[in-house]
Structures are given as structure tokens and as C-alpha cells.
Design a protein around this motif. Structure first.
Motif, PDB file in Angstrom:
ATOM      1  N   PRO A 107       0.813  -1.223   0.000  1.00 51.75           N
ATOM      2  CA  PRO A 107       0.000   0.000   0.000  1.00 51.75           C
ATOM      3  C   PRO A 107       0.848   1.276   0.000  1.00 51.75           C
ATOM      4  O   PRO A 107       0.481   2.267  -0.643  1.00 51.75           O
ATOM      5  CB  PRO A 107      -0.813  -0.112   1.294  1.00 51.75           C
ATOM      6  CG  PRO A 107      -0.907  -1.577   1.551  1.00 51.75           C
ATOM      7  CD  PRO A 107       0.412  -2.126   1.107  1.00 51.75           C
ATOM      8  N   LEU A 108       2.007   1.235   0.692  1.00 51.11           N
ATOM      9  CA  LEU A 108       2.873   2.410   0.713  1.00 51.11           C
ATOM     10  C   LEU A 108       3.492   2.665  -0.659  1.00 51.11           C
ATOM     11  O   LEU A 108       3.626   3.814  -1.095  1.00 51.11           O
ATOM     12  CB  LEU A 108       3.969   2.234   1.768  1.00 51.11           C
ATOM     13  CG  LEU A 108       3.504   2.225   3.230  1.00 51.11           C
ATOM     14  CD1 LEU A 108       4.695   2.018   4.165  1.00 51.11           C
ATOM     15  CD2 LEU A 108       2.777   3.513   3.585  1.00 51.11           C
ATOM     16  N   MET A 109       3.874   1.585  -1.348  1.00 51.03           N
ATOM     17  CA  MET A 109       4.432   1.738  -2.697  1.00 51.03           C
ATOM     18  C   MET A 109       3.391   2.299  -3.659  1.00 51.03           C
ATOM     19  O   MET A 109       3.686   3.197  -4.458  1.00 51.03           O
ATOM     20  CB  MET A 109       4.950   0.390  -3.198  1.00 51.03           C
ATOM     21  CG  MET A 109       6.218  -0.084  -2.510  1.00 51.03           C
ATOM     22  SD  MET A 109       6.693  -1.747  -3.044  1.00 51.03           S
ATOM     23  CE  MET A 109       7.008  -1.470  -4.783  1.00 51.03           C
ATOM     24  N   VAL A 110       2.172   1.788  -3.577  1.00 48.86           N
ATOM     25  CA  VAL A 110       1.097   2.290  -4.444  1.00 48.86           C
ATOM     26  C   VAL A 110       0.804   3.750  -4.135  1.00 48.86           C
ATOM     27  O   VAL A 110       0.622   4.572  -5.044  1.00 48.86           O
ATOM     28  CB  VAL A 110      -0.169   1.432  -4.279  1.00 48.86           C
ATOM     29  CG1 VAL A 110      -1.335   2.033  -5.066  1.00 48.86           C
ATOM     30  CG2 VAL A 110       0.082   0.001  -4.746  1.00 48.86           C
ATOM     31  N   SER A 111       0.787   4.078  -2.844  1.00 51.10           N
ATOM     32  CA  SER A 111       0.542   5.466  -2.441  1.00 51.10           C
ATOM     33  C   SER A 111       1.657   6.381  -2.942  1.00 51.10           C
ATOM     34  O   SER A 111       1.395   7.505  -3.391  1.00 51.10           O
ATOM     35  CB  SER A 111       0.431   5.558  -0.913  1.00 51.10           C
ATOM     36  OG  SER A 111      -0.636   4.773  -0.436  1.00 51.10           O
ATOM     37  N   GLY A 112       2.902   5.906  -2.861  1.00 51.33           N
ATOM     38  CA  GLY A 112       4.016   6.696  -3.375  1.00 51.33           C
ATOM     39  C   GLY A 112       3.920   6.891  -4.873  1.00 51.33           C
ATOM     40  O   GLY A 112       4.217   7.975  -5.394  1.00 51.33           O
ATOM     41  N   GLY A 113       3.493   5.837  -5.593  1.00 48.54           N
ATOM     42  CA  GLY A 113       3.301   5.975  -7.039  1.00 48.54           C
ATOM     43  C   GLY A 113       2.212   6.969  -7.381  1.00 48.54           C
ATOM     44  O   GLY A 113       2.343   7.762  -8.320  1.00 48.54           O
ATOM     45  N   PHE A 114       1.141   6.941  -6.597  1.00 52.35           N
ATOM     46  CA  PHE A 114       0.054   7.900  -6.807  1.00 52.35           C
ATOM     47  C   PHE A 114       0.545   9.316  -6.550  1.00 52.35           C
ATOM     48  O   PHE A 114       0.229  10.246  -7.310  1.00 52.35           O
ATOM     49  CB  PHE A 114      -1.123   7.564  -5.890  1.00 52.35           C
ATOM     50  CG  PHE A 114      -2.287   8.498  -6.026  1.00 52.35           C
ATOM     51  CD1 PHE A 114      -3.090   8.475  -7.152  1.00 52.35           C
ATOM     52  CD2 PHE A 114      -2.586   9.415  -5.019  1.00 52.35           C
ATOM     53  CE1 PHE A 114      -4.167   9.343  -7.280  1.00 52.35           C
ATOM     54  CE2 PHE A 114      -3.655  10.292  -5.136  1.00 52.35           C
ATOM     55  CZ  PHE A 114      -4.450  10.246  -6.272  1.00 52.35           C
ATOM     56  N   GLY A 115       1.341   9.480  -5.496  1.00 56.69           N
ATOM     57  CA  GLY A 115       1.907  10.798  -5.209  1.00 56.69           C
ATOM     58  C   GLY A 115       2.813  11.278  -6.325  1.00 56.69           C
ATOM     59  O   GLY A 115       2.789  12.451  -6.709  1.00 56.69           O
ATOM     60  N   GLY A 116       3.620  10.356  -6.885  1.00 59.93           N
ATOM     61  CA  GLY A 116       4.493  10.721  -8.000  1.00 59.93           C
ATOM     62  C   GLY A 116       3.716  11.144  -9.232  1.00 59.93           C
ATOM     63  O   GLY A 116       4.104  12.089  -9.926  1.00 59.93           O
ATOM     64  N   ALA A 117       2.608  10.447  -9.497  1.00 59.72           N
ATOM     65  CA  ALA A 117       1.763  10.818 -10.639  1.00 59.72           C
ATOM     66  C   ALA A 117       1.175  12.212 -10.437  1.00 59.72           C
ATOM     67  O   ALA A 117       1.128  13.025 -11.373  1.00 59.72           O
ATOM     68  CB  ALA A 117       0.654   9.788 -10.819  1.00 59.72           C
ATOM     69  N   CYS A 118       0.744  12.498  -9.210  1.00 63.00           N
ATOM     70  CA  CYS A 118       0.204  13.836  -8.908  1.00 63.00           C
ATOM     71  C   CYS A 118       1.265  14.906  -9.139  1.00 63.00           C
ATOM     72  O   CYS A 118       0.980  15.982  -9.683  1.00 63.00           O
ATOM     73  CB  CYS A 118      -0.285  13.891  -7.459  1.00 63.00           C
ATOM     74  SG  CYS A 118      -1.745  12.884  -7.110  1.00 63.00           S
ATOM     75  N   LEU A 119       2.489  14.612  -8.715  1.00 59.96           N
ATOM     76  CA  LEU A 119       3.597  15.562  -8.882  1.00 59.96           C
ATOM     77  C   LEU A 119       3.804  15.905 -10.355  1.00 59.96           C
ATOM     78  O   LEU A 119       3.813  17.083 -10.741  1.00 59.96           O
ATOM     79  CB  LEU A 119       4.870  14.981  -8.276  1.00 59.96           C
ATOM     80  CG  LEU A 119       6.152  15.835  -8.289  1.00 59.96           C
ATOM     81  CD1 LEU A 119       7.090  15.385  -7.163  1.00 59.96           C
ATOM     82  CD2 LEU A 119       6.903  15.764  -9.616  1.00 59.96           C
TER      83      LEU A 119
END
Length: 275
Positions: free
Chosen positions: A218-230
Motif C-alpha cells: 500500500p505504501l508503494m502504491v501510495s508513493g506511485g500515486f503521489g508521483g503521478a500527482c507531482l
């Protein structure tokens, strides 16, 4: 590992943040460098390539696999320094936000406050990353600079040669060409990154569960989502930054506003978004 730690001593936590950020930077480079190389080539010379596949194929035909990893050394330095400084200063900026908000030192920050902390921390990260990104981008687009006639064919294309050229022509401050656009990219970018990360973590928690209880997936997916937002938020600014840092190698010292205006007036606004 969660970005939120409450029980460790500040010095120990700082060491953990520094090490974790550095290791994350190495992982980012070796997994993402080929994509970053294609991105920089298309941002600086959009008329040379029809699309991502065309750029990737031509790069492979001309340089092989090594062509995708041009600028890897400064990229490693850039990501290690950026991530280490970012995560180290993120903890400090969280404490600053708590202090400015009149909160207890151990109080839980809201998602917005965490995003603001990340945005503040990116100022320090920008100072660390700008010189190494300058070298990286120039090496990645060196072939295009030569074939387009903007640089002599015999121009050396090593890390040290790029640094020497910058120091000789522009002095030490020359390593910070593109700093304003780096700041303009990093500050809103990391607001959306940390905000997106916290939002992503909230999707995975159940009733009575803390975000700190989440596992690595879940943390990796959340980090990927954050990167996409960036990247969705700041990609146009990144395009301008790449142009400034690469084309200044041939003496074209355009600033952020003039470079942005040139792209809008002379090109399809979405041309650089193909990378």
C-alpha cells in the motif's frame, strides 16, 4: 516505511531519513533513467522525434542500451542528494509547521499540513539537485546538440568536461542555471507529491486502523500515486527547465518566462507532453 515517525530521537530519525532517501534515490535512477533520458530528449528537441517510441528506437539504434543511461552518474548524485535532503528536511519542516500552527510537537498533522511541509522541504532539495540536474540534462541531450549543429562534433561529452565547461564560461554560479524553474517545479510538485501520498494512504486504511500500520505494498502504491500527482502538476515547468539547462550550453541564456513564451508561441502546447 511510513513518512510519519513519532517515537525516535531526532538525530536517529534524521539518520534514518537521510539513508532511506539516498537508497530511494539509487532505486529511482536505475529503474527510471531510460524514461528520463527519453523525456529530456523530447523536451529539448521535440521536432526530432515523432513520439516516445520513435525517440526510444532511434536512441537504441545510435547508442545501444548505453544510450538510455547517458548522464547516469550525475543522475545518481541528483537523486541521492535530492531525496536525502528532501526527507531529512521534511521532518524539520513538519516540526516547523507544527510550531507555526501552535500545535504540540507530537500532534498529528493534517494531509494539507504534510503537503505544505513537503513543499517547504523542496526548497532545500532544489539547492542540492540543480547543479547535478544541469549536468545530467546536458549529457542526455548532448547527441542532439551536436547533430543539430548547436555544438561542435568534437565537443567532449563526459561529466567532468561538462562541469569544466560550465565553470569556465559561467563560473560557479553557472551550475545553478535553471534554479528558478527548479524551485517553481519542486515547490508545487512536492506539495502534490506528499498530498497525493497521504491521500493514497487514506484509501487503504480501515476503520480503527492507522496509516502507520500499512504494509509495503500500500505504501508503494501510495508513493506511485503521489508521483503521478507531482508530474501531472509540474510537467510543463520541467520542460522549460530542461530547455534552459540544455540550450544554455550553446550560449542561449533565455530565462524562464521567455522560454515558456517561446514554447507556447512557436510550438504545439502539448508537444512536450508526449514524453
Amino acid at each position: 516505511m511510513s513518512l510519519e515517525k513519532k517515537t525516535l530521537q531526532p538525530a536517529v530519525q534524521a539518520a534514518i531519513d537521510l539513508t532511506s532517501g539516498a537508497m530511494g534515490g539509487v532505486a529511482c535512477v536505475y529503474t527510471g533513467q531510460p524514461f528520463d533520458t527519453v523525456k529530456v530528449k523530447m523536451q529539448t528537441f521535440p521536432n526530432l522525434y515523432r513520439n516516445v517510441l520513435d525517440c526510444a528506437v532511434k536512441t537504441f539504434k545510435e547508442h545501444g542500451i548505453r544510450g538510455y543511461y547517458q548522464g547516469t552518474t550525475p543522475a545518481l548524485m541528483a537523486h541521492i542528494s535530492e531525496n536525502a535532503v528532501l526527507f531529512l528536511s521534511y521532518g524539520f519542516c513538519q516540526r516547523l509547521v507544527r510550531s507555526l500552527s501552535g500545535m504540540d510537537s507530537k500532534a498529528e498533522l493534517s494531509a494539507f499540513q504534510k503537503a505544505a511541509s513537503g513543499s517547504f522541504a523542496s526548497v532545500f532539495a532544489s539547492l542540492a539537485i540543480c547543479p547535478t540536474e544541469l549536468v545530467k540534462c546536458r549529457l542526455q541531450a548532448m547527441h542532439e546538440m551536436k547533430t543539430s549543429g548547436k555544438l561542435a562534433k568534437e565537443h567532449p561529452s563526459t561529466v567532468w568536461a561538462v562541469i569544466k565547461n560550465v565553470m569556465k564560461t559561467d563560473g560557479p554560479l553557472g551550475m545553478y542555471q535553471g534554479l528558478s524553474s527548479t524551485l517553481m517545479r519542486e515547490m508545487p510538485g512536492y506539495f502534490f507529491f506528499f498530498g497525493g501520498y497521504e491521500l493514497g494512504r487514506s484509501f487503504f486504511i480501515h476503520a480503527g486502523q492507522s496509516k502507520d500500520d500499512l504494509g509495503p505494498i500500500p505504501l508503494m502504491v501510495s508513493g506511485g500515486f503521489g508521483g503521478a500527482c507531482l508530474w501531472i502538476a509540474v510537467y510543463p515547468i520541467d520542460c522549460v527547465k530542461s530547455r534552459i539547462q540544455v540550450l544554455s550550453m550553446s550560449g542561449q541564456q533565455a530565462g524562464f518566462l521567455s522560454t515558456f513564451r517561446s514554447i507556447v508561441l512557436q510550438e504545439d502546447v502539448f508537444s512536450a507532453r508526449q514524453a
